[in-house]
Write an enzyme that holds these catalytic residues in place. Structure first.
Site, PDB file in Angstrom:
ATOM      1  N   ASP A  23      -1.031   3.546   2.458  1.00  0.00           N
ATOM      2  CA  ASP A  23      -0.128   2.403   1.273  1.00  0.00           C
ATOM      3  C   ASP A  23       0.551   3.438   0.466  1.00  0.00           C
ATOM      4  OD1 ASP A  23       1.137   0.838   0.511  1.00  0.00           O
ATOM      5  OD2 ASP A  23      -0.210  -0.866  -0.136  1.00  0.00           O
ATOM      6  N   GLY A  24       1.793   3.345   0.256  1.00  0.00           N
ATOM      7  CA  GLY A  24       2.234   4.039  -0.878  1.00  0.00           C
ATOM      8  C   GLY A  24       3.123   5.686  -0.773  1.00  0.00           C
ATOM      9  N   GLY A  25       4.385   5.502  -0.526  1.00  0.00           N
ATOM     10  CA  GLY A  25       5.258   6.651  -0.693  1.00  0.00           C
ATOM     11  C   GLY A  25       5.451   7.117   1.005  1.00  0.00           C
ATOM     12  N   GLY A  31       1.338  -0.896  -7.644  1.00  0.00           N
ATOM     13  CA  GLY A  31       2.121  -1.470  -8.630  1.00  0.00           C
ATOM     14  C   GLY A  31       3.020  -1.838  -8.554  1.00  0.00           C
ATOM     15  N   HIS A  88       3.390  -6.696   5.748  1.00  0.00           N
ATOM     16  CA  HIS A  88       2.474  -5.826   4.697  1.00  0.00           C
ATOM     17  C   HIS A  88       3.506  -6.612   3.515  1.00  0.00           C
ATOM     18  CE1 HIS A  88      -0.772  -2.964   2.706  1.00  0.00           C
ATOM     19  NE2 HIS A  88       0.516  -3.731   1.347  1.00  0.00           N
ATOM     20  N   ASP A 136       2.800  -7.985  -0.448  1.00  0.00           N
ATOM     21  CA  ASP A 136       1.463  -7.425  -1.473  1.00  0.00           C
ATOM     22  C   ASP A 136       1.910  -8.408  -2.459  1.00  0.00           C
ATOM     23  OD1 ASP A 136       1.312  -4.164  -0.783  1.00  0.00           O
ATOM     24  OD2 ASP A 136       3.594  -4.220  -1.103  1.00  0.00           O
ATOM     25  N   GLY A 143       8.445   2.704  -4.335  1.00  0.00           N
ATOM     26  CA  GLY A 143       9.533   3.740  -4.861  1.00  0.00           C
ATOM     27  C   GLY A 143       8.942   4.599  -5.120  1.00  0.00           C
ATOM     28  N   GLY A 202       7.014   0.989   1.997  1.00  0.00           N
ATOM     29  CA  GLY A 202       8.312   0.052   1.855  1.00  0.00           C
ATOM     30  C   GLY A 202       9.956   0.444   0.971  1.00  0.00           C
ATOM     31  N   SER A 203       9.878   1.092   0.508  1.00  0.00           N
ATOM     32  CA  SER A 203      11.305   1.171   0.515  1.00  0.00           C
ATOM     33  C   SER A 203      11.727   2.414   1.706  1.00  0.00           C
ATOM     34  CB  SER A 203      11.510   1.781  -1.406  1.00  0.00           C
ATOM     35  OG  SER A 203      10.256   2.959  -1.569  1.00  0.00           O
ATOM     36  N   HIS A 222      -2.096  -7.975   1.297  1.00  0.00           N
ATOM     37  CA  HIS A 222      -2.641  -6.745   0.140  1.00  0.00           C
ATOM     38  C   HIS A 222      -2.700  -7.380  -1.176  1.00  0.00           C
ATOM     39  CE1 HIS A 222      -1.693  -2.318  -1.362  1.00  0.00           C
ATOM     40  NE2 HIS A 222      -3.017  -3.147  -1.669  1.00  0.00           N
TER      41      HIS A 222
END
Ligand code: DX5
Ligand code: ZN
Length: 219
Positions: free
Chosen positions: A175-177, A144, A32, A34, A147, A197-198, A65
């Site tokens: 997407d995210g968290g 943006g 993915h 970014d 994490g 991600g993280s 993305h």
């Protein structure tokens, strides 16, 4: 089919090729990727040449993305990398004309069309577009940076989205968290591509994490 799509964002650009190779060796299908333009979101990252280097020197598939304005031009540029998926933001579009011009262009290049919406954008805007897109990316953090914590209100949005795209060939990507504690809930509501991600980048044992997720959902 559930896919974990590790994101490029937590990784330094100079290490991205190595990370992509590590992911490939783990059997991960998609990176993915970014892309941030420094205007649609404050950060700027994933320069074209950095991603081109990954494209030219690894076999990982690209799920790009774009967090960027000038949607058509940026899509056209990144389409040169022959990614499988390009996702752009609904909020970044100038006009209806740009939306359909972009969709038409990506389809002509055999690239799956993804439409992303930010946490505060109502899911209902997607309803009239379900005949034109291949993937719906639901942001569960403000775009943006990696994490951040998953925004709980988004669970309901995923649920509504699943009903909205029922019987259509549309992938719901979230997407995210996302991490090992909340992925099951995301999947139970309708998420199919899980961007990590993280949680993935920092996992002590990435193979174990993938196995843990795979164990739940036979491929
Ligand atoms: C956020 C990016 C995400 C991010 C995910 O703007 O679109 O793809 O890298 O990172 P985590 O999983 O750490 O939230
Ligand atoms: Zn992303």
């Amino acid at each position: 089919m559930i896919k974990v799509c590790p994101s490029s964002n937590p990784c330094k650009e100079e290490d991205l090729l190595q990370y992509a190779k590590e992911l490939e060796a783990l059997g991960v299908e998609y990176l993915h990727s970014d892309v941030m333009d420094g205007q649609f979101v404050a950060n700027k990252c994933l320069d074209f040449e950095v991603l081109k280097n990954v494209r030219d020197n690894s076999n990982i598939l690209l799920d790009i993305h774009l967090m960027a304005y000038n949607v058509f031009d940026v899509c056209k540029k990144y389409a040169e990398l022959k990614p499988n998926i390009i996702t752009f933001h609904y909020e970044a579009l100038k006009s209806e004309r740009e939306l359909f011009k972009t969709i038409k262009y990506l389809k002509s290049k055999d690239i799956l069309v993804g439409l992303a919406i930010k946490p505060n954008t109502p899911i209902e805007i997607v309803e009239r577009l379900t005949n034109y897109i291949d993937l719906l990316l639901i942001m569960s953090v403000e775009p943006g940076k990696s994490g951040q914590k998953f925004i709980d209100d988004v669970y309901n949005k995923i649920d509504v989205a699943r009903k909205l795209v029922a019987n259509k060939d549309i992938i719901i990507e979230v997407d995210g968290g996302i991490n090992e504690n909340n992925f099951e809930k995301v999947v139970s509501l309708g998420g199919r591509f899980l961007v990590m991600g993280s949680a993935f980048y920092n996992a002590k044992n990435k193979a174990e994490l993938l196995k843990k997720i795979d164990r739940h959902y036979a491929k």
